[in-house]
Design a protein around this motif. Structure first.
Motif, PDB file in Angstrom:
ATOM      1  N   LYS A   1      31.060  12.762 -17.123  1.00 15.89           N
ATOM      2  CA  LYS A   1      31.846  13.179 -15.969  1.00 15.89           C
ATOM      3  C   LYS A   1      30.994  13.121 -14.704  1.00 15.89           C
ATOM      4  CE  LYS A   1      34.863  16.800 -14.174  1.00 15.89           C
ATOM      5  NZ  LYS A   1      35.523  18.101 -14.422  1.00 15.89           N
TER       6      LYS A   1
ATOM      7  N   GLY B   1      31.524   6.535 -15.903  1.00 17.11           N
ATOM      8  CA  GLY B   1      31.019   7.620 -15.082  1.00 17.11           C
ATOM      9  C   GLY B   1      29.998   7.110 -14.089  1.00 17.11           C
TER      10      GLY B   1
ATOM     11  N   THR C   1      38.656  13.669 -18.672  1.00 15.96           N
ATOM     12  CA  THR C   1      37.521  13.409 -19.560  1.00 15.96           C
ATOM     13  C   THR C   1      38.016  13.108 -20.962  1.00 15.96           C
ATOM     14  OG1 THR C   1      36.065  14.855 -18.262  1.00 15.96           O
ATOM     15  CG2 THR C   1      35.390  14.371 -20.529  1.00 15.96           C
TER      16      THR C   1
ATOM     17  N   SER D   1      41.560  12.258 -12.317  1.00 12.00           N
ATOM     18  CA  SER D   1      40.539  11.959 -13.325  1.00 12.00           C
ATOM     19  C   SER D   1      40.729  12.871 -14.531  1.00 12.00           C
ATOM     20  CB  SER D   1      39.131  12.137 -12.742  1.00 12.00           C
ATOM     21  OG  SER D   1      38.896  13.488 -12.394  1.00 12.00           O
TER      22      SER D   1
ATOM     23  N   PHE E   1      36.580   9.674 -17.700  1.00  9.80           N
ATOM     24  CA  PHE E   1      35.163   9.836 -17.967  1.00  9.80           C
ATOM     25  C   PHE E   1      34.901   9.898 -19.471  1.00  9.80           C
ATOM     26  CE2 PHE E   1      35.683  12.159 -13.825  1.00  9.80           C
ATOM     27  CZ  PHE E   1      35.063  11.181 -13.047  1.00  9.80           C
TER      28      PHE E   1
END
Length: 216
Positions: free
Chosen positions: A174, A145, A187, A185, A169
């Motif tokens: 994030k 991140g 998480t 992207s 992330f």
């Protein structure tokens, strides 16, 4: 014509991930997730990138925190053990270093030693561009991140517009700037950390038994 494969390599920011694991442990006190099988974690995300994605390599970037040994004598031994597990699963490890510098402390009105991790961001940036220049992969997944990597991503897209750079992330890491510049992207949730723990003990391919540290 056979389908075009998407050769995918992961670049892991070790300390960004480690601090995420610490956060996960703190928020889920009944579960400690530091005994993380990074290779298994990366494999878990491969199918969701593209239907043709294949895992090429995984690189782990970190540094030994020798300056913390006075407060935590086992810190290096734990890190070395973890790196043994990573290497046994095929993860390629690249180590940087910490550098001391004097920082003025407003509280104590004096200079104090502050240690900064050096080389890791540069090493990740260089590896990203090297992999594309040598055409060793089609996509790179950055597990971080940290926005220091943004100039390298911009350069990669300018030189290789057909390549992809994803950002994965870590939990509570994030970053909207990274999300905007990346191809896509996502998480990593605590549930994924929990699902990708090494067994204890972890038996290496050459038959060694590596035991999870007691504090983990």
């Amino acid at each position: 014509m056979p389908p075009i494969m998407n050769r995918t390599t992961f670049l892991i920011d070790g300390f960004n991930l480690y601090h995420s694991l610490n956060d996960a442990c703190w928020r889920h006190k009944q579960r400690n997730v530091k005994w993380l099988n990074i290779h298994k974690l990366c494999r878990m995300y491969i199918p969701s990138l593209t239907p043709r994605a294949t895992l090429e390599e995984i690189y782990y970037f970190s540094a030994f925190a020798f300056h913390r040994q006075n407060k935590d004598p086992e810190i290096i031994a734990r890190h070395e053990l973890f790196i043994e597990c990573l290497k046994a699963t095929g993860v390629k490890v690249e180590m940087g270093r910490f550098k001391a510098k004097d920082v003025y402390c407003n509280g104590c009105k004096s200079l104090v030693k502050h240690y900064e991790e050096k080389e890791t961001d540069v090493a990740i940036s260089v590896k990203l561009l090297e992999l594309f220049v040598l055409d060793q992969c089609d996509s790179i997944v950055l597990v971080t991140g940290d926005t220091d990597i943004i100039p390298a991503i911009r350069t990669a897209f300018n030189l290789f517009p057909e390549k992809r750079v994803y950002c994965a992330f870590p939990f509570r890491r994030k970053n909207t700037e990274l999300a905007k510049i990346a191809t896509d992207s996502f998480t990593i949730g605590v549930d994924r950390y929990q699902a990708c723990q090494f067994p204890n003990p972890f038996i290496t391919p050459d038959g060694r038994s590596l035991h999870k540290p007691g504090s983990w």
